[in-house]
Write an enzyme that holds these catalytic residues in place. Structure first.
Site, PDB file in Angstrom:
ATOM      1  N   ARG A 257      14.861 -16.037   0.985  1.00 14.34           N
ATOM      2  CA  ARG A 257      16.120 -16.353   1.666  1.00 14.34           C
ATOM      3  C   ARG A 257      15.927 -17.851   1.709  1.00 14.34           C
ATOM      4  NH1 ARG A 257      15.320 -12.354   6.031  1.00 14.34           N
ATOM      5  NH2 ARG A 257      16.098 -10.432   5.347  1.00 14.34           N
TER       6      ARG A 257
ATOM      7  N   ARG B 222       1.362   6.206  -7.757  1.00 14.49           N
ATOM      8  CA  ARG B 222       0.757   5.551  -7.202  1.00 14.49           C
ATOM      9  C   ARG B 222      -0.018   5.979  -5.537  1.00 14.49           C
ATOM     10  NH1 ARG B 222      -3.809   3.109  -8.706  1.00 14.49           N
ATOM     11  NH2 ARG B 222      -4.335   1.359  -7.445  1.00 14.49           N
TER      12      ARG B 222
ATOM     13  N   TYR C 178      11.154   6.229  -5.624  1.00 15.89           N
ATOM     14  CA  TYR C 178      11.106   5.704  -4.556  1.00 15.89           C
ATOM     15  C   TYR C 178      12.081   5.679  -4.029  1.00 15.89           C
ATOM     16  CZ  TYR C 178       8.244   2.453  -1.104  1.00 15.89           C
ATOM     17  OH  TYR C 178       8.164   2.037  -0.038  1.00 15.89           O
TER      18      TYR C 178
HETATM   19  N1  UDP Z   1       4.563  -7.010  -2.603  1.00 17.39           N
HETATM   20  C1  UDP Z   1       3.954  -8.379  -2.290  1.00 17.39           C
HETATM   21  N2  UDP Z   1       3.291  -9.069  -1.714  1.00 17.39           N
HETATM   22  C2  UDP Z   1       3.521  -8.651  -0.135  1.00 17.39           C
HETATM   23  C3  UDP Z   1       4.299  -7.712   0.125  1.00 17.39           C
HETATM   24  C4  UDP Z   1       5.229  -7.277  -1.068  1.00 17.39           C
HETATM   25  O1  UDP Z   1       3.727  -9.285  -3.294  1.00 17.39           O
HETATM   26  O2  UDP Z   1       2.507  -9.372   0.925  1.00 17.39           O
HETATM   27  C5  UDP Z   1       5.758  -6.702  -3.470  1.00 17.39           C
HETATM   28  C6  UDP Z   1       4.495  -5.654  -4.204  1.00 17.39           C
HETATM   29  O3  UDP Z   1       4.242  -5.549  -5.501  1.00 17.39           O
HETATM   30  C7  UDP Z   1       5.397  -4.092  -3.671  1.00 17.39           C
HETATM   31  C8  UDP Z   1       6.507  -4.834  -3.104  1.00 17.39           C
HETATM   32  O4  UDP Z   1       6.716  -5.457  -3.479  1.00 17.39           O
HETATM   33  O5  UDP Z   1       4.612  -3.646  -4.471  1.00 17.39           O
HETATM   34  C9  UDP Z   1       7.699  -4.351  -2.636  1.00 17.39           C
HETATM   35  O6  UDP Z   1       6.687  -4.415  -1.049  1.00 17.39           O
HETATM   36  P1  UDP Z   1       7.379  -3.526   0.037  1.00 17.39           P
HETATM   37  O7  UDP Z   1       7.503  -4.057   1.499  1.00 17.39           O
HETATM   38  O8  UDP Z   1       8.879  -3.096  -0.180  1.00 17.39           O
HETATM   39  O9  UDP Z   1       6.679  -1.899  -0.190  1.00 17.39           O
HETATM   40  P2  UDP Z   1       6.170  -0.561   0.637  1.00 17.39           P
HETATM   41  O10 UDP Z   1       6.205  -1.356   2.031  1.00 17.39           O
HETATM   42  O11 UDP Z   1       7.314   0.134   0.820  1.00 17.39           O
HETATM   43  O12 UDP Z   1       4.927  -0.367   0.476  1.00 17.39           O
END
Ligand code: UDP
Length: 373
Positions: free
Chosen positions: A177, A250, A355
């Protein structure tokens, strides 16, 4: 022959519980079983001296779907929790998801046009027309600096492989954003049940028979004899004895600790984006209850460190690994189910190898029920 139950639901997570609830509404008799010792699947919470602990990782309910929101609000009311994640990279803090606060912290820019210009020039340097993998997609969206600081290390430890070998779709989950808005989600509705997720699951399963500590696969013949139809929400490859091969996932390992301080990190979730820090994030559970003075003022707190882990078939499956090999294999198992297993439906997060967020799990369970009932 008519069996004792109309439906046996294998798996008492959100999908299974929602389906059972709808089936009951349609006058069907269900038995819900789960191999774990508790109901709720991954949304299950435990009380630790007055603090509600999300045992299988942080769960923030969010949806844009009014039907889903109205449905869950029949069972629980929601607090005003809004996810504002902080990222810690080498001791420096950044806001997530990527927004003007992040760009200010990264480059000192205060205006959207300045941020856009920097991202555009970093994208041009990297010369990318059609991003083919997560690295290219991330650089396109937020530039090289944000990628190197907040994405590369986190993603590579989270997924156990290089960003160049991961699909672009993973990073598209996160909003970008050019406004000062730290809300992690774009959805219209968001919150956490005031009474906790266990109450939501109990509400869904009200008046429905359930058994925990029951592994369907240990005694398939017995369970098959109980119901006319089966809704199986476990891993589809395990159901078929991995006969076509293993679907990759994973996994995660959680380390929970009670600390003798009232407020450890000042936020529910802090991500550690450096590759060398072995965990991806620290969750401080009491902050999921903003406005709950009684909990926030307790002189202790509970934190969980989340470590990504390799998955071995039969262990806890968390994130499906989305690539062609796994999609094809999953489709082959689905065909096998359709052709060889009468009266059994493979559904839910694990059955469909997707997912999904909680809102999506409920939405798909409502659609599935409508089609089946
Ligand atoms: N991600 C990242 N840095 C962060 C948080 C997320 O690169 O600080 C990327 C990472 O590849 C992750 C994806 O964004 O797998 C999705 O993040 P999300 O927070 O949706 O993951 P969840 O909480 O579902 O594990």
């Amino acid at each position: 022959m008519k069996h004792e139950y109309d439906f046996l639901v294998v798996g008492a997570g959100l999908f299974g519980a929602t389906f059972a609830c709808m089936a009951k509404q349609h006058g069907k008799k269900c038995l819900v079983i789960d191999k774990r010792s508790h109901l709720g699947g991954n949304v299950y919470c435990e009380d630790a001296e007055g603090i509600t602990v999300h045992k299988y990782g942080p769960h923030i309910f969010h949806t844009h779907d009014e039907k889903v929101w109205n449905f869950v609000n029949r069972f629980v009311s929601f607090n005003r929790f809004t996810l504002n994640t902080i990222a810690n990279y080498k001791g420096k803090l950044y806001n997530l998801p990527f927004n003007m606060y992040t760009f200010y912290q990264m480059w000192g820019v205060t205006q959207p046009e300045e941020a856009r210009r920097i991202i555009e020039s970093q994208r041009r340097e990297a010369v990318m027309e059609n991003p083919a993998n997560l690295e290219e997609q991330a650089i396109c969206l937020v530039g090289r600096d944000v990628y190197a600081t907040l994405i590369k290390g986190y993603t590579e430890k989270q997924w156990g492989r290089a960003c160049t070998e991961l699909p672009a779709s993973i990073i598209k989950r996160l909003p970008v954003r050019f406004t000062f808005d730290n809300n992690y989600f774009n959805d219209r509705y968001q919150g956490i049940p005031v009474e906790g997720y266990n109450v939501l699951i109990k509400g869904l399963l009200d008046g429905i028979e359930w058994r925990t500590g029951c592994n369907y696969l240990d005694d398939r013949a017995y369970f098959d004899g109980l119901a006319d139809e089966i809704v199986y929400t476990g891993p589809i490859d395990e159901y078929f004895g991995w006969s076509l091969g293993f679907l990759e996932y994973r996994s995660l390992r959680f380390e929970q600790e009670m600390l003798p301080v009232s407020n450890y990190q000042g936020n529910a979730i802090v991500n550690y984006t450096e590759r060398t820090v072995p965990y991806t994030r620290i969750v401080e559970h009491k902050h999921f209850e903003p406005g709950n003075g009684a909990v926030l003022s307790l002189p202790y707190t509970v934190v969980t460190r989340e470590y990504p882990a390799d998955y071995t078939p039969g262990s806890e499956a968390y994130y499906p690994v989305d690539n062609k090999r796994n999609r094809d294999l999953h489709a082959a198992y689905q065909d096998m189910g359709r052709c060889n297993v009468p009266h059994t439906w493979f559904a839910g997060r694990l059955g469909s190898y997707k997912y999904v967020d909680m809102g999506q799990a409920i939405s798909s369970a409502l659609k599935f029920s409508k089609a089946l009932l």
